[in-house]
Design a protein around this motif. Structure first.
Motif, PDB file in Angstrom:
ATOM      1  N   LEU A  90      18.775  47.989  -2.764  1.00 13.13           N
ATOM      2  CA  LEU A  90      18.047  48.802  -3.735  1.00 13.13           C
ATOM      3  C   LEU A  90      16.581  48.765  -3.334  1.00 13.13           C
ATOM      4  N   PHE A  91      15.953  49.929  -3.319  1.00  9.35           N
ATOM      5  CA  PHE A  91      14.538  50.051  -2.994  1.00  9.35           C
ATOM      6  C   PHE A  91      13.782  50.321  -4.290  1.00  9.35           C
ATOM      7  N   ILE A  92      12.825  49.444  -4.613  1.00 11.90           N
ATOM      8  CA  ILE A  92      11.997  49.624  -5.816  1.00 11.90           C
ATOM      9  C   ILE A  92      10.551  49.810  -5.391  1.00 11.90           C
ATOM     10  N   ASN A  93       9.917  50.835  -5.947  1.00 11.20           N
ATOM     11  CA  ASN A  93       8.531  51.151  -5.639  1.00 11.20           C
ATOM     12  C   ASN A  93       7.861  51.647  -6.922  1.00 11.20           C
ATOM     13  N   GLN A  94       7.733  50.755  -7.903  1.00 12.05           N
ATOM     14  CA  GLN A  94       7.092  51.114  -9.164  1.00 12.05           C
ATOM     15  C   GLN A  94       6.692  49.864  -9.923  1.00 12.05           C
TER      16      GLN A  94
ATOM     17  N   PHE B  53      -2.851  51.889  -6.966  1.00  9.16           N
ATOM     18  CA  PHE B  53      -2.123  51.113  -5.958  1.00  9.16           C
ATOM     19  C   PHE B  53      -0.898  50.389  -6.501  1.00  9.16           C
ATOM     20  N   MET B  54      -0.542  50.613  -7.765  1.00 10.42           N
ATOM     21  CA  MET B  54       0.640  49.940  -8.296  1.00 10.42           C
ATOM     22  C   MET B  54       1.932  50.542  -7.749  1.00 10.42           C
ATOM     23  N   GLN B  55       1.843  51.659  -7.045  1.00 14.17           N
ATOM     24  CA  GLN B  55       3.005  52.298  -6.458  1.00 14.17           C
ATOM     25  C   GLN B  55       2.577  52.989  -5.177  1.00 14.17           C
TER      26      GLN B  55
ATOM     27  N   TRP C  68       2.755  56.081  -3.261  1.00 14.90           N
ATOM     28  CA  TRP C  68       3.093  57.439  -3.663  1.00 14.90           C
ATOM     29  C   TRP C  68       3.731  58.258  -2.556  1.00 14.90           C
ATOM     30  N   LYS C  69       3.799  57.732  -1.344  1.00 11.71           N
ATOM     31  CA  LYS C  69       4.454  58.450  -0.245  1.00 11.71           C
ATOM     32  C   LYS C  69       5.959  58.199  -0.238  1.00 11.71           C
ATOM     33  N   ASN C  70       6.410  57.176  -0.935  1.00  8.20           N
ATOM     34  CA  ASN C  70       7.816  56.805  -0.944  1.00  8.20           C
ATOM     35  C   ASN C  70       8.410  57.042  -2.328  1.00  8.20           C
ATOM     36  N   PRO C  71       9.741  57.150  -2.403  1.00  6.85           N
ATOM     37  CA  PRO C  71      10.369  57.339  -3.720  1.00  6.85           C
ATOM     38  C   PRO C  71      10.158  56.121  -4.612  1.00  6.85           C
ATOM     39  N   SER C  72      10.262  56.327  -5.931  1.00  2.00           N
ATOM     40  CA  SER C  72      10.072  55.196  -6.836  1.00  2.00           C
ATOM     41  C   SER C  72      11.311  54.314  -6.886  1.00  2.00           C
ATOM     42  N   LEU C  73      12.483  54.892  -6.770  1.00  4.29           N
ATOM     43  CA  LEU C  73      13.738  54.152  -6.701  1.00  4.29           C
ATOM     44  C   LEU C  73      14.617  54.821  -5.651  1.00  4.29           C
ATOM     45  N   ALA C  74      15.293  54.007  -4.878  1.00  8.49           N
ATOM     46  CA  ALA C  74      16.204  54.559  -3.863  1.00  8.49           C
ATOM     47  C   ALA C  74      17.246  53.502  -3.520  1.00  8.49           C
ATOM     48  N   MET C  75      18.307  53.942  -2.856  1.00 12.75           N
ATOM     49  CA  MET C  75      19.352  53.022  -2.409  1.00 12.75           C
ATOM     50  C   MET C  75      19.699  53.317  -0.964  1.00 12.75           C
ATOM     51  N   THR C  76      19.912  52.250  -0.230  1.00 15.40           N
ATOM     52  CA  THR C  76      20.524  52.360   1.085  1.00 15.40           C
ATOM     53  C   THR C  76      21.971  51.923   0.916  1.00 15.40           C
ATOM     54  N   SER C  77      22.679  51.752   1.986  1.00 12.96           N
ATOM     55  CA  SER C  77      24.080  51.328   1.859  1.00 12.96           C
ATOM     56  C   SER C  77      24.203  49.876   1.394  1.00 12.96           C
TER      57      SER C  77
END
Length: 186
Positions: free
Chosen positions: A103-107, A87-89, A91-100
């Motif tokens: 920053l999206f962090i999932n790790q 559950f530390m991440q 897993w359905k979403n990216p680990s790192l991503a960017m919108t306009s």
């Protein structure tokens, strides 16, 4: 995540590493259970009761008691740790991503967090890893589930968050260059 966000760039999570970690932990649990079974087979032949001056009571001594005791602790500890690792991440979403704008962090226990570029002070490269420095890490901690908050708070010590290619699959160098460009524009 209840909404669909349009990510301009993203890095997938390293699911192969998770599968390898769970396989390793499962093999370790099986070996510990094998040790418990083996110690029970030889219990009568290699154990005896002795008085312990330290504990002021009778204790069972011998290698089967030693192996059985430690194996039980390792089995319980590993089984309690496995859901925590899973559950530390998300897993359905990216680990790192960017919108306009974010920053999206999932790790590393930071699950599904959107950090505005205005809250990112800078990105520095240290060998194969990167350090993201936040202006205010409290904003990141507040987005987390209550169970993970103390761990995330510890991970964000000194407003720094370390990112390695261990948790992400893809061009992390290109991703971080894009992030530096977006931070400079905000």
């Amino acid at each position: 995540m209840s909404e669909n966000y349009q990510f301009t760039e993203q890095l997938a999570g390293n699911s192969k590493r998770l599968k390898l970690a769970f396989l390793s932990l499962t093999i370790f649990v099986v070996l510990c259970i094998g040790g418990i079974i083996l110690s029970k087979i030889f219990w009568d032949d290699y154990t005896h009761v002795a008085y312990s001056l330290k504990y002021q009571t009778n204790v069972v001594v011998g290698w089967p008691a030693f192996v059985s005791g430690w194996a039980w602790w390792f089995v319980v500890g590993t089984l309690l740790m496995m859901p925590f690792i899973y559950f530390m991440q998300d897993w359905k979403n990216p680990s790192l991503a960017m919108t306009s704008r974010e920053l999206f962090i999932n790790q590393q226990l930071i699950r599904n967090s959107f950090i505005p570029f205005s809250n990112i002070k800078g990105v520095t490269k240290e060998g194969d890893s990167y350090t993201i420095t936040f202006v205010d890490s409290k904003q990141v901690v507040d987005q987390q589930v209550f169970l993970f908050k103390p761990f995330v708070k510890h991970n964000l010590e000194n407003n720094n968050f370390f990112i390695t290619s261990m948790y992400s699959v893809g061009d992390i160098d290109g991703f971080m260059k894009s992030l530096e460009t977006k931070i400079g524009k905000s």
